[in-house]
Design a protein around this motif. Structure first.
Motif, PDB file in Angstrom:
ATOM      1  N   LEU A   3       0.859  -1.173   0.000  1.00 44.79           N
ATOM      2  CA  LEU A   3       0.000   0.000   0.000  1.00 44.79           C
ATOM      3  C   LEU A   3       0.900   1.229   0.000  1.00 44.79           C
ATOM      4  O   LEU A   3       1.752   1.367   0.878  1.00 44.79           O
ATOM      5  CB  LEU A   3      -0.905   0.014   1.226  1.00 44.79           C
ATOM      6  CG  LEU A   3      -1.787  -1.222   1.452  1.00 44.79           C
ATOM      7  CD1 LEU A   3      -2.500  -1.137   2.796  1.00 44.79           C
ATOM      8  CD2 LEU A   3      -2.804  -1.362   0.328  1.00 44.79           C
ATOM      9  N   ALA A  23      -2.809   0.236  -4.206  1.00 45.08           N
ATOM     10  CA  ALA A  23      -2.705  -1.113  -3.651  1.00 45.08           C
ATOM     11  C   ALA A  23      -2.203  -2.083  -4.716  1.00 45.08           C
ATOM     12  O   ALA A  23      -2.614  -2.005  -5.877  1.00 45.08           O
ATOM     13  CB  ALA A  23      -4.059  -1.570  -3.137  1.00 45.08           C
ATOM     14  N   PHE A  28      -8.097  -7.581  -4.562  1.00 48.36           N
ATOM     15  CA  PHE A  28      -8.662  -7.053  -3.324  1.00 48.36           C
ATOM     16  C   PHE A  28     -10.168  -7.206  -3.264  1.00 48.36           C
ATOM     17  O   PHE A  28     -10.834  -6.555  -2.454  1.00 48.36           O
ATOM     18  CB  PHE A  28      -8.264  -5.581  -3.171  1.00 48.36           C
ATOM     19  CG  PHE A  28      -6.792  -5.400  -2.950  1.00 48.36           C
ATOM     20  CD1 PHE A  28      -5.928  -5.207  -4.014  1.00 48.36           C
ATOM     21  CD2 PHE A  28      -6.267  -5.461  -1.675  1.00 48.36           C
ATOM     22  CE1 PHE A  28      -4.562  -5.065  -3.811  1.00 48.36           C
ATOM     23  CE2 PHE A  28      -4.906  -5.320  -1.455  1.00 48.36           C
ATOM     24  CZ  PHE A  28      -4.048  -5.128  -2.529  1.00 48.36           C
ATOM     25  N   TYR A  31     -11.547  -7.761   0.213  1.00 47.57           N
ATOM     26  CA  TYR A  31     -10.851  -6.940   1.188  1.00 47.57           C
ATOM     27  C   TYR A  31     -11.660  -5.722   1.610  1.00 47.57           C
ATOM     28  O   TYR A  31     -12.523  -5.234   0.880  1.00 47.57           O
ATOM     29  CB  TYR A  31      -9.499  -6.474   0.633  1.00 47.57           C
ATOM     30  CG  TYR A  31      -8.382  -7.459   0.864  1.00 47.57           C
ATOM     31  CD1 TYR A  31      -8.423  -8.712   0.258  1.00 47.57           C
ATOM     32  CD2 TYR A  31      -7.304  -7.146   1.683  1.00 47.57           C
ATOM     33  CE1 TYR A  31      -7.398  -9.623   0.468  1.00 47.57           C
ATOM     34  CE2 TYR A  31      -6.276  -8.041   1.890  1.00 47.57           C
ATOM     35  CZ  TYR A  31      -6.328  -9.276   1.280  1.00 47.57           C
ATOM     36  OH  TYR A  31      -5.316 -10.180   1.500  1.00 47.57           O
ATOM     37  N   MET A  33     -10.880  -1.838   2.935  1.00 51.19           N
ATOM     38  CA  MET A  33      -9.827  -0.833   2.908  1.00 51.19           C
ATOM     39  C   MET A  33     -10.210   0.308   3.843  1.00 51.19           C
ATOM     40  O   MET A  33     -11.404   0.615   4.000  1.00 51.19           O
ATOM     41  CB  MET A  33      -9.640  -0.286   1.488  1.00 51.19           C
ATOM     42  CG  MET A  33      -9.527  -1.350   0.414  1.00 51.19           C
ATOM     43  SD  MET A  33      -8.045  -2.358   0.559  1.00 51.19           S
ATOM     44  CE  MET A  33      -6.783  -1.140   0.138  1.00 51.19           C
ATOM     45  N   THR A  49     -13.744   3.866   6.070  1.00 51.15           N
ATOM     46  CA  THR A  49     -13.518   2.552   5.490  1.00 51.15           C
ATOM     47  C   THR A  49     -14.510   2.267   4.376  1.00 51.15           C
ATOM     48  O   THR A  49     -15.588   2.887   4.316  1.00 51.15           O
ATOM     49  CB  THR A  49     -13.628   1.443   6.561  1.00 51.15           C
ATOM     50  OG1 THR A  49     -13.223   0.188   5.986  1.00 51.15           O
ATOM     51  CG2 THR A  49     -15.065   1.296   7.069  1.00 51.15           C
ATOM     52  N   TRP A  52     -14.126  -3.325  -0.768  1.00 48.57           N
ATOM     53  CA  TRP A  52     -13.715  -3.260  -2.165  1.00 48.57           C
ATOM     54  C   TRP A  52     -14.860  -3.657  -3.084  1.00 48.57           C
ATOM     55  O   TRP A  52     -15.056  -3.052  -4.137  1.00 48.57           O
ATOM     56  CB  TRP A  52     -12.506  -4.163  -2.396  1.00 48.57           C
ATOM     57  CG  TRP A  52     -11.801  -3.828  -3.668  1.00 48.57           C
ATOM     58  CD1 TRP A  52     -11.962  -4.423  -4.885  1.00 48.57           C
ATOM     59  CD2 TRP A  52     -10.846  -2.779  -3.861  1.00 48.57           C
ATOM     60  NE1 TRP A  52     -11.174  -3.810  -5.814  1.00 48.57           N
ATOM     61  CE2 TRP A  52     -10.470  -2.807  -5.216  1.00 48.57           C
ATOM     62  CE3 TRP A  52     -10.285  -1.825  -3.021  1.00 48.57           C
ATOM     63  CZ2 TRP A  52      -9.547  -1.911  -5.739  1.00 48.57           C
ATOM     64  CZ3 TRP A  52      -9.366  -0.948  -3.539  1.00 48.57           C
ATOM     65  CH2 TRP A  52      -9.001  -0.997  -4.881  1.00 48.57           C
ATOM     66  N   CYS A  95      -3.043   4.337   5.009  1.00 44.23           N
ATOM     67  CA  CYS A  95      -3.951   3.436   4.315  1.00 44.23           C
ATOM     68  C   CYS A  95      -3.768   2.042   4.909  1.00 44.23           C
ATOM     69  O   CYS A  95      -2.640   1.635   5.227  1.00 44.23           O
ATOM     70  CB  CYS A  95      -3.622   3.433   2.825  1.00 44.23           C
ATOM     71  SG  CYS A  95      -4.627   2.343   1.817  1.00 44.23           S
ATOM     72  N   ALA A  97      -5.430  -2.275   4.974  1.00 45.94           N
ATOM     73  CA  ALA A  97      -6.258  -3.276   4.305  1.00 45.94           C
ATOM     74  C   ALA A  97      -6.342  -4.538   5.152  1.00 45.94           C
ATOM     75  O   ALA A  97      -5.416  -4.857   5.909  1.00 45.94           O
ATOM     76  CB  ALA A  97      -5.676  -3.618   2.933  1.00 45.94           C
ATOM     77  N   TYR A 105      -6.753  -4.963  10.872  1.00 44.63           N
ATOM     78  CA  TYR A 105      -6.055  -4.567   9.651  1.00 44.63           C
ATOM     79  C   TYR A 105      -4.610  -5.052   9.754  1.00 44.63           C
ATOM     80  O   TYR A 105      -3.906  -4.725  10.713  1.00 44.63           O
ATOM     81  CB  TYR A 105      -6.110  -3.056   9.473  1.00 44.63           C
ATOM     82  CG  TYR A 105      -7.480  -2.578   9.084  1.00 44.63           C
ATOM     83  CD1 TYR A 105      -8.412  -2.204  10.045  1.00 44.63           C
ATOM     84  CD2 TYR A 105      -7.865  -2.525   7.747  1.00 44.63           C
ATOM     85  CE1 TYR A 105      -9.682  -1.796   9.687  1.00 44.63           C
ATOM     86  CE2 TYR A 105      -9.137  -2.111   7.383  1.00 44.63           C
ATOM     87  CZ  TYR A 105     -10.039  -1.760   8.357  1.00 44.63           C
ATOM     88  OH  TYR A 105     -11.294  -1.358   8.004  1.00 44.63           O
TER      89      TYR A 105
END
Length: 118
Positions: A3, A23, A28, A31, A33, A49, A52, A95, A97, A105
């Motif tokens: 990231l 990313a 993703f 995922y 983020m 947040t 994805w 950032c 993920a 995270y």
């Protein structure tokens, strides 16, 4: 997973900035983020947040109505659009993920500095 954040800088109160998080390393699609921030002497705090896949977003009360999180799937990039910035928004923005199934995270960028002058 990598990231890489960009877009930070110095801005006057009331101004705007757009942060980007590129990313890479995998798909993703499963995922979540997020953006976090950390001011000097203060613990890292959640900002916003998104998932994805899907349209759901969630914001902290301190930024709701001023910040917008979004993503460009084709570019594998997540954005944080920040408007009506206040000196209290100053900090390093990270950032992050995680897989949808994970509680924490586990992937983080290096951070980008945002400084809002009064």
């Amino acid at each position: 997973v990598q990231l890489v954040e960009s877009g930070g800088g110095l801005v006057q109160a009331g101004g705007s900035l757009r942060l980007s998080c590129k990313a890479s390393g995998r798909s993703f699609s499963n995922y979540q983020m997020a953006w976090f921030r950390q001011a000097p002497g203060i613990e890292r705090e959640f900002v916003a947040t998104l998932w994805w896949s899907g349209d759901s977003t969630y914001y902290s009360d301190t930024v709701k109505g001023r910040f917008t999180i979004s993503r460009d799937k084709a570019k594998n990039t997540v954005f944080l659009h920040m408007n009506s910035l206040e000196p209290e928004d100053t900090g390093v923005y990270y950032c992050a993920a995680k897989r949808n199934s994970d509680a924490l995270y586990n992937y983080w960028g290096q951070g980008t500095q945002v400084t809002v002058s009064s």
